[in-house]
Design an enzyme around this catalytic site. Structure first.
Site, PDB file in Angstrom:
ATOM      1  N   ARG A  39      -5.254   0.507  -6.926  1.00 46.52           N
ATOM      2  CA  ARG A  39      -4.030   1.107  -6.358  1.00 46.52           C
ATOM      3  C   ARG A  39      -3.464   2.193  -7.259  1.00 46.52           C
ATOM      4  O   ARG A  39      -2.817   3.121  -6.805  1.00 46.52           O
ATOM      5  CB  ARG A  39      -2.939   0.034  -6.187  1.00 46.52           C
ATOM      6  CG  ARG A  39      -3.220  -0.982  -5.091  1.00 46.52           C
ATOM      7  CD  ARG A  39      -1.930  -1.748  -4.807  1.00 46.52           C
ATOM      8  NE  ARG A  39      -2.152  -3.002  -4.099  1.00 46.52           N
ATOM      9  CZ  ARG A  39      -2.221  -3.115  -2.764  1.00 46.52           C
ATOM     10  NH1 ARG A  39      -2.120  -2.049  -2.002  1.00 46.52           N
ATOM     11  NH2 ARG A  39      -2.403  -4.302  -2.200  1.00 46.52           N
ATOM     12  N   PHE A  65     -14.182   3.141   3.718  1.00 44.95           N
ATOM     13  CA  PHE A  65     -13.154   2.416   2.974  1.00 44.95           C
ATOM     14  C   PHE A  65     -12.726   3.249   1.776  1.00 44.95           C
ATOM     15  O   PHE A  65     -13.548   3.679   0.980  1.00 44.95           O
ATOM     16  CB  PHE A  65     -13.658   1.039   2.532  1.00 44.95           C
ATOM     17  CG  PHE A  65     -12.518   0.108   2.279  1.00 44.95           C
ATOM     18  CD1 PHE A  65     -11.866  -0.509   3.337  1.00 44.95           C
ATOM     19  CD2 PHE A  65     -12.056  -0.118   0.986  1.00 44.95           C
ATOM     20  CE1 PHE A  65     -10.770  -1.335   3.118  1.00 44.95           C
ATOM     21  CE2 PHE A  65     -10.967  -0.956   0.761  1.00 44.95           C
ATOM     22  CZ  PHE A  65     -10.334  -1.563   1.826  1.00 44.95           C
ATOM     23  N   GLY A 114       0.765  -1.237   0.000  1.00 44.04           N
ATOM     24  CA  GLY A 114       0.000   0.000   0.000  1.00 44.04           C
ATOM     25  C   GLY A 114       0.799   1.292   0.000  1.00 44.04           C
ATOM     26  O   GLY A 114       0.355   2.301  -0.525  1.00 44.04           O
ATOM     27  N   ASP A 143       0.515   3.233   4.323  1.00 47.82           N
ATOM     28  CA  ASP A 143      -0.545   3.952   3.620  1.00 47.82           C
ATOM     29  C   ASP A 143      -1.590   4.497   4.587  1.00 47.82           C
ATOM     30  O   ASP A 143      -1.960   5.657   4.536  1.00 47.82           O
ATOM     31  CB  ASP A 143      -1.199   3.071   2.532  1.00 47.82           C
ATOM     32  CG  ASP A 143      -1.706   1.719   3.046  1.00 47.82           C
ATOM     33  OD1 ASP A 143      -1.527   1.391   4.252  1.00 47.82           O
ATOM     34  OD2 ASP A 143      -2.277   0.963   2.237  1.00 47.82           O
ATOM     35  N   LYS A 177      -7.372   6.795  10.244  1.00 49.87           N
ATOM     36  CA  LYS A 177      -8.800   6.633  10.555  1.00 49.87           C
ATOM     37  C   LYS A 177      -8.937   6.350  12.040  1.00 49.87           C
ATOM     38  O   LYS A 177      -9.170   5.204  12.454  1.00 49.87           O
ATOM     39  CB  LYS A 177      -9.358   5.408   9.800  1.00 49.87           C
ATOM     40  CG  LYS A 177      -9.766   5.650   8.364  1.00 49.87           C
ATOM     41  CD  LYS A 177     -10.678   4.517   7.860  1.00 49.87           C
ATOM     42  CE  LYS A 177      -9.950   3.580   6.947  1.00 49.87           C
ATOM     43  NZ  LYS A 177     -10.814   2.497   6.389  1.00 49.87           N
ATOM     44  N   ASP A 212      -5.393   2.172  10.496  1.00 46.94           N
ATOM     45  CA  ASP A 212      -6.806   1.830  10.631  1.00 46.94           C
ATOM     46  C   ASP A 212      -7.056   1.278  12.038  1.00 46.94           C
ATOM     47  O   ASP A 212      -7.184   2.047  12.983  1.00 46.94           O
ATOM     48  CB  ASP A 212      -7.157   0.841   9.513  1.00 46.94           C
ATOM     49  CG  ASP A 212      -8.639   0.525   9.407  1.00 46.94           C
ATOM     50  OD1 ASP A 212      -9.466   1.417   9.656  1.00 46.94           O
ATOM     51  OD2 ASP A 212      -8.981  -0.624   9.056  1.00 46.94           O
ATOM     52  N   ASP A 226      -5.767  -0.276  -1.941  1.00 49.73           N
ATOM     53  CA  ASP A 226      -6.529  -1.195  -2.788  1.00 49.73           C
ATOM     54  C   ASP A 226      -7.807  -1.676  -2.135  1.00 49.73           C
ATOM     55  O   ASP A 226      -8.012  -1.542  -0.918  1.00 49.73           O
ATOM     56  CB  ASP A 226      -5.684  -2.443  -3.071  1.00 49.73           C
ATOM     57  CG  ASP A 226      -5.581  -3.346  -1.842  1.00 49.73           C
ATOM     58  OD1 ASP A 226      -5.137  -2.856  -0.780  1.00 49.73           O
ATOM     59  OD2 ASP A 226      -5.964  -4.533  -1.926  1.00 49.73           O
TER      60      ASP A 226
HETATM   61  P1  IMP Z   1      -4.675  -1.806  10.409  1.00 42.59           P
HETATM   62  O1  IMP Z   1      -3.695  -2.873  10.745  1.00 42.59           O
HETATM   63  O2  IMP Z   1      -6.086  -2.200  10.691  1.00 42.59           O
HETATM   64  O3  IMP Z   1      -4.325  -0.448  10.977  1.00 42.59           O
HETATM   65  O4  IMP Z   1      -4.725  -1.655   8.853  1.00 42.59           O
HETATM   66  C1  IMP Z   1      -3.692  -1.296   8.102  1.00 42.59           C
HETATM   67  C2  IMP Z   1      -3.853  -1.885   6.720  1.00 42.59           C
HETATM   68  O5  IMP Z   1      -5.216  -2.219   6.377  1.00 42.59           O
HETATM   69  C3  IMP Z   1      -3.433  -0.841   5.748  1.00 42.59           C
HETATM   70  O6  IMP Z   1      -2.037  -0.874   5.519  1.00 42.59           O
HETATM   71  C4  IMP Z   1      -4.257  -1.210   4.523  1.00 42.59           C
HETATM   72  O7  IMP Z   1      -3.581  -2.183   3.757  1.00 42.59           O
HETATM   73  C5  IMP Z   1      -5.526  -1.816   5.062  1.00 42.59           C
HETATM   74  N1  IMP Z   1      -6.615  -0.821   5.083  1.00 42.59           N
HETATM   75  C6  IMP Z   1      -7.239  -0.297   6.142  1.00 42.59           C
HETATM   76  N2  IMP Z   1      -8.200   0.571   5.803  1.00 42.59           N
HETATM   77  C7  IMP Z   1      -8.180   0.636   4.455  1.00 42.59           C
HETATM   78  C8  IMP Z   1      -8.925   1.383   3.473  1.00 42.59           C
HETATM   79  O8  IMP Z   1      -9.823   2.213   3.746  1.00 42.59           O
HETATM   80  N3  IMP Z   1      -8.604   1.153   2.177  1.00 42.59           N
HETATM   81  C9  IMP Z   1      -7.632   0.282   1.792  1.00 42.59           C
HETATM   82  N4  IMP Z   1      -6.900  -0.427   2.671  1.00 42.59           N
HETATM   83  C10 IMP Z   1      -7.173  -0.253   3.990  1.00 42.59           C
HETATM   84 MG    MG Z   2      -4.194  -3.450   1.795  1.00 36.91          MG
END
Ligand code: IMP
Ligand code: MG
Length: 169
Positions: A160, A147, A39, A95, A126, A98, A154
């Site tokens: 992407r 999202f 990402g 990227d 987020k 979340d 992606d």
């Molecule tokens: P986390 O571990 O939940 O913080 O998520 C991180 C990863 O989830 C990011 O590096 C993205 O690959 C994916 N991700 C989370 N939210 C989104 C989104 O809105 N669009 C695309 N990918 C996301």
């Molecule tokens: Mg991803």
């Protein structure tokens, strides 16, 4: 959500802040900019081209199982960085922040590698989705819990390549 121009302006500003910070840090060796694949590849490519200090570049690739497009907290290391991280100052570039699971895993991984110094940088944050307490040192844009795709992000490996960032309907 964010057009090409707006992203470019923000990324250039972040690179300015990061350059100033890196120049003032008394790291003996150049900072390692470590991108999280896949990402972060576009964000990192744009960010490093605006840096005004020497850096070394590397990548780490992780995968999280569970739901297909967001992290479950069950994270697997797919590709380790090629550089030896011990003793280095590392700027981790992802990227989007979340749930926070990926960031917590990555910071823990780097600490286990005995890095000297870590700073974290994400294009998007987020905060409303956070499941673990973690914050990035540098954030491009704070976004609502929707999202989003494009500019490296992606959905099922698609979108992407889009130059802007879009909310999926
Ligand atoms: P986390 O571990 O939940 O913080 O998520 C991180 C990863 O989830 C990011 O590096 C993205 O690959 C994916 N991700 C989370 N939210 C989104 C989104 O809105 N669009 C695309 N990918 C996301
Ligand atoms: Mg991803």
């Amino acid at each position: 959500m964010f057009g090409q121009r707006e992203i470019e302006r923000r990324v250039r500003h972040m690179a300015g802040e990061l350059s100033a910070f890196m120049a003032e840090s008394n790291s003996r060796e150049p900072w390692v900019v470590l991108g999280v694949l896949r990402g972060a590849f576009i964000f990192m490519a744009d960010l490093v081209r605006h840096l005004t200090v020497p850096v070394e570049l590397d990548f780490i690739r992780i995968q999280s199982y569970g739901q297909s497009d967001t992290s479950s907290g069950n994270i697997t290391l797919l590709n380790e960085p090629a550089l030896v991280m011990a003793g280095r100052s590392v700027l981790l570039v992802d990227d989007i922040l979340d749930t926070g699971n990926s960031m917590v895993w990555l910071v823990n991984y780097l600490n286990n590698q005995k890095v000297e110094n870590i700073r974290t940088c994400v294009l998007l944050d987020k905060p409303a989705r956070r499941l673990v307490e973690v914050a990035a040192d540098y954030v491009g844009f704070v976004v609502p819990p929707l999202f989003v795709v494009g500019y490296g992000l992606d959905m099922g490996q698609k979108y992407r390549q889009l130059p802007g960032i879009y909310q999926l309907p």
